[in-house]
Scaffold this active site. Structure first.
Site, PDB file in Angstrom:
ATOM      1  N   GLN A  67     144.102  25.481 111.237  1.00  0.00           N
ATOM      2  CA  GLN A  67     144.950  23.963 110.615  1.00  0.00           C
ATOM      3  C   GLN A  67     144.306  23.985 109.071  1.00  0.00           C
ATOM      4  O   GLN A  67     143.118  24.407 108.919  1.00  0.00           O
ATOM      5  CB  GLN A  67     144.794  22.866 111.174  1.00  0.00           C
ATOM      6  CG  GLN A  67     143.150  22.440 111.367  1.00  0.00           C
ATOM      7  CD  GLN A  67     142.760  21.225 112.329  1.00  0.00           C
ATOM      8  OE1 GLN A  67     143.463  21.250 113.384  1.00  0.00           O
ATOM      9  NE2 GLN A  67     141.933  20.508 112.143  1.00  0.00           N
ATOM     10  N   LEU A 124     141.922   6.456 121.338  1.00  0.00           N
ATOM     11  CA  LEU A 124     142.591   7.753 121.802  1.00  0.00           C
ATOM     12  C   LEU A 124     143.779   7.509 122.329  1.00  0.00           C
ATOM     13  O   LEU A 124     144.996   8.264 122.194  1.00  0.00           O
ATOM     14  CB  LEU A 124     141.461   8.292 122.745  1.00  0.00           C
ATOM     15  CG  LEU A 124     141.862   9.497 123.441  1.00  0.00           C
ATOM     16  CD1 LEU A 124     141.744  10.636 122.430  1.00  0.00           C
ATOM     17  CD2 LEU A 124     140.884  10.115 124.574  1.00  0.00           C
ATOM     18  N   HIS A 155     134.524  22.293 120.602  1.00  0.00           N
ATOM     19  CA  HIS A 155     135.727  22.995 119.684  1.00  0.00           C
ATOM     20  C   HIS A 155     135.457  24.321 119.158  1.00  0.00           C
ATOM     21  O   HIS A 155     135.993  25.344 119.458  1.00  0.00           O
ATOM     22  CB  HIS A 155     135.998  22.172 118.765  1.00  0.00           C
ATOM     23  CG  HIS A 155     136.521  20.620 119.240  1.00  0.00           C
ATOM     24  ND1 HIS A 155     136.859  20.572 120.290  1.00  0.00           N
ATOM     25  CD2 HIS A 155     136.413  19.716 118.351  1.00  0.00           C
ATOM     26  CE1 HIS A 155     136.986  19.117 120.311  1.00  0.00           C
ATOM     27  NE2 HIS A 155     136.823  18.710 119.150  1.00  0.00           N
ATOM     28  N   TYR A 182     141.145  21.519 121.101  1.00  0.00           N
ATOM     29  CA  TYR A 182     141.176  22.718 120.230  1.00  0.00           C
ATOM     30  C   TYR A 182     141.984  23.770 121.061  1.00  0.00           C
ATOM     31  O   TYR A 182     142.652  24.785 120.546  1.00  0.00           O
ATOM     32  CB  TYR A 182     140.114  23.356 119.589  1.00  0.00           C
ATOM     33  CG  TYR A 182     139.742  22.678 118.257  1.00  0.00           C
ATOM     34  CD1 TYR A 182     139.741  21.137 118.190  1.00  0.00           C
ATOM     35  CD2 TYR A 182     139.654  23.401 117.190  1.00  0.00           C
ATOM     36  CE1 TYR A 182     139.625  20.718 116.710  1.00  0.00           C
ATOM     37  CE2 TYR A 182     139.634  23.209 116.041  1.00  0.00           C
ATOM     38  CZ  TYR A 182     139.539  21.653 115.612  1.00  0.00           C
ATOM     39  OH  TYR A 182     139.633  21.017 114.507  1.00  0.00           O
TER      40      TYR A 182
END
Ligand code: BG6
Length: 482
Positions: free
Chosen positions: A370, A17, A248, A187
């Site tokens: 997206q 990450l 999300h 998100y």
């Protein structure tokens, strides 16, 4: 932005990450002048023994930059800001050393008037959050005479169900107050997710239509065209609902369904999100379809016979005046036929339709999060030509075409900047998290007990056919012919 010394500490600095998201986001902020060389210092902390240069070397390849002299110079300058401290996540010595390094940096910069700001970014598995936070609280709080703040950024998974999440929240709450805790859901940093409130509340088109009288059903969809790829071990413990839907997609759901907040203040917005979450009715098992793609269990880190879902469609129903009877269909899957995330709002049929345009489908308003950010409206128009017939066409706002000169920021970039600014609007509050777990915990327990086995589906497909059947039962009408 306030001025003064800023120390950004990335814990878990050698992990995925940090490399893929945190450091590149910091670099982008630096390049754009949001982080200043004379104020900021970045500290990486992890167990691996290595030097500052080793860490710089490791992350270098993930920082995207141009080839020009200026770009190269800014890359070098950024890397020079990074220092590395090694220690374990429960080691007093490690955190004392970290504090010493931060304090030295603050002393050097003390000539620069202002505050001392310490941002701790936990790019770590949640199992170590409590011990790391305890260490930060005990050894790394700003003890100098400079005024300032300490903020902690954490990322999901926040527990596995309501009880474990509440336990984690309580542990963190003993150490830091809610204003210091930034729970990231990336998100909320996406351009078109941030656009949802603007669309809904700044456009007269939508204000009167956004309710059960006009909207038939809403879909919030996440698809990926790749599987769990090397993350099988992590994923198998959580499954698609905890990985994508409970966080999300539910955040997107809140922004689509919530009432208008009193103002744009973070607390006002989050109050409304909590309310809509609390209005969600218990999920009916017959309105759930789970799937697992063939080949998922071939990953050596996934236990044989795992029944973890990699696909789920779940219908949420809201018990309030605006939405009674309107299904919100949340759908997410790995290893499907495309990569896409979108919100699809389908309107009801026109009453007494003299054109019989129904056969083409209904009005839809689609917000594509997206890839290729866009929003478009599907509407019926006269087919151009001599005949009087109708077709379904589109009003289309594609960001790539309309805003060619604008580079859309990465979600993490925006959220880290918010953290530095102290703006919690796009972060998840504790009561919001609790309400989210309340919705999904009974279903998750059923799944964990093996009561809802997943249906297998082919990688590269649309997922189990049963999900399309559920969609049709919920009232979704496929649109054709535009
Ligand atoms: C992460 C999930 O939170 O989001 C991943 O753990 C998923 O499984 C990722 O791939 C998707 O993020 P994005 O921004 O690529 O849609």
């Amino acid at each position: 932005l306030e001025t003064g010394c800023l120390s950004v500490v990335v814990l878990g600095a050698s992990g995925d990450l940090a490399k893929k998201k945190t450091f590149p986001a910091l670099f982008n902020l630096f390049r754009q002048g949001f982080l200043q060389s004379n104020e900021v210092h970045i500290f990486g902390y992890a167990r691996t023994k290595m030097s500052d240069d080793d860490l710089r070397e490791r992350i270098h390849g993930y920082l995207s930059h141009g080839k020009g002299d200026e770009e190269m110079e800014s890359l070098t300058n950024f890397l020079q800001l990074i220092k590395y401290v090694s220690g374990s996540y429960d080691s007093e010595d490690g955190f004392r050393l970290l504090d010493k390094e931060i304090s030295e940096h603050e002393l050097v910069r003390k000539s620069h008037p202002g505050t001392s700001r310490r941002l701790f970014y936990l790019a770590l598995p949640p199992s170590v959050y409590p011990s790391v936070c305890k260490m930060i609280r005990s050894y790394c709080m700003n003890q100098s005479d400079l005024s300032g703040w300490t903020r902690i950024v954490v990322e999901k998974p926040f527990g596995k169900d309501l009880a474990s999440s509440e336990e984690l929240s309580s542990q963190l709450a003993e150490l830091f107050n809610e204003e210091q805790l930034y729970r990231i859901d990336h998100y909320l940093g996406k351009e078109l997710v941030q656009n949802l409130l603007v669309l809904r509340f700044a456009n007269r088109f939508f204000v009167p239509l956004w309710n059960r009288d006009n909207i038939d059903n809403v879909q919030i969809v996440f698809r990926e065209d790749f599987g769990t790829e090397g993350r099988g071990g992590y994923f198998d413990e959580y499954g698609i609902i905890r990985d994508i839907i409970q966080n999300h997609l539910l955040q997107v759901f809140c922004l689509v369904a919530m009432e208008k907040p009193v103002s744009l203040k973070p607390e006002h917005i989050r109050d409304e999100k909590v309310k809509v979450l609390q209005s969600v009715m218990p999920i009916a098992p017959e309105e759930v379809v789970l799937g697992q793609y063939d080949g998922y269990r071939d990953d050596p880190t996934v236990p044989d016979g795992s029944s973890t879902p990699t696909f789920a469609t779940v219908v949420l129903r809201i018990h309030n005046e605006r939405w009674e009877g309107v299904p919100f269909i949340l759908k997410a899957g790995k290893a499907l036929n495309s990569r896409k995330a979108e919100v699809r709002v389908q309107f009801k049929d026109v009453p007494g339709d003299i054109f019989r345009s129904k056969k083409h489908g209904r009005n839809e308003f689609v917000i594509r999060l997206q890839p290729s950010e866009a929003m478009y409206m599907k509407l019926t128009v006269k087919k151009p030509g001599l005949q009087m017939s109708t077709i379904l066409s589109e009003l289309d706002l594609s960001y790539g075409q309309r805003y060619q000169d604008v580079k859309i920021p990465e979600a993490y970039e925006r959220l880290i900047l918010d953290t530095i600014r102290g703006d919690q609007q796009h972060f998840v509050r504790r009561d919001e998290l609790r309400a989210a777990w309340e919705i999904f915990t009974p279903l998750l327990h059923k799944i964990d007990n093996g009561e809802l086995p997943p249906i297998s589906y082919k990688p590269g497909s649309r997922g189990p056919a049963e999900a399309d059947e559920l969609l049709a039962r919920a009232g979704y009408v496929q649109t054709h012919g535009y």
